[in-house]
Design a protein around this motif. Structure first.
Motif, short mmCIF file in Angstrom:
data_model
loop_
_atom_site.label_atom_id
_atom_site.label_comp_id
_atom_site.label_asym_id
_atom_site.label_seq_id
_atom_site.Cartn_x
_atom_site.Cartn_y
_atom_site.Cartn_z
N ILE A 275 1.01 -1.17 0.15
CA ILE A 275 -0.11 -0.11 0.04
C ILE A 275 0.92 1.22 -0.09
N ASN B 177 0.76 5.43 -0.75
CA ASN B 177 -0.34 6.72 -0.46
C ASN B 177 -1.80 6.27 -0.47
N ASP C 129 -3.02 3.66 -1.45
CA ASP C 129 -3.69 2.83 -2.54
C ASP C 129 -3.11 1.43 -2.49
#
Length: 95
Positions: free
Chosen positions: A14, A16, A18
């Motif tokens: 993961i 940022n 996302d």
């Protein structure tokens, strides 16, 4: 092949906030080589168990099993061998 990417500890990567998606062929190969038979519950015959091979003198059964397992996963294997430096070289691609 594009898939979810895992970090070095095996968790979802993961960044940022996302979940990372990207090229995952090498990741799939690694999981198959490290897994023992029965680790993938849906495919109990999938897995090579490379850690079990470390104390063996004859590597040929391992290479045959690795080729079969990777082909079962959808790879076209041209050649699989150990190099002189001990690295495993897999010449193949996913169809």
């Amino acid at each position: 092949m594009t898939d979810l990417i895992l970090n070095k500890t095996g968790d979802l990567d993961i960044q940022n906030g996302d979940i990372m998606i990207g090229y995952s062929d090498n990741q799939h190969q690694e999981h198959i080589l490290l897994a023992n038979k029965g680790d993938f519950k849906e495919f109990p015959e999938l897995g090579v168990g490379i850690n079990n091979m470390l104390n063996e003198d004859d590597f040929m059964p391992f290479l045959i099993d690795a080729k079969k397992n990777l082909e079962y996963d959808g790879m076209k294997i041209n050649n699989i061998k150990f190099e002189e430096n001990g690295n495993l070289n897999i010449d193949g691609y996913y169809k």
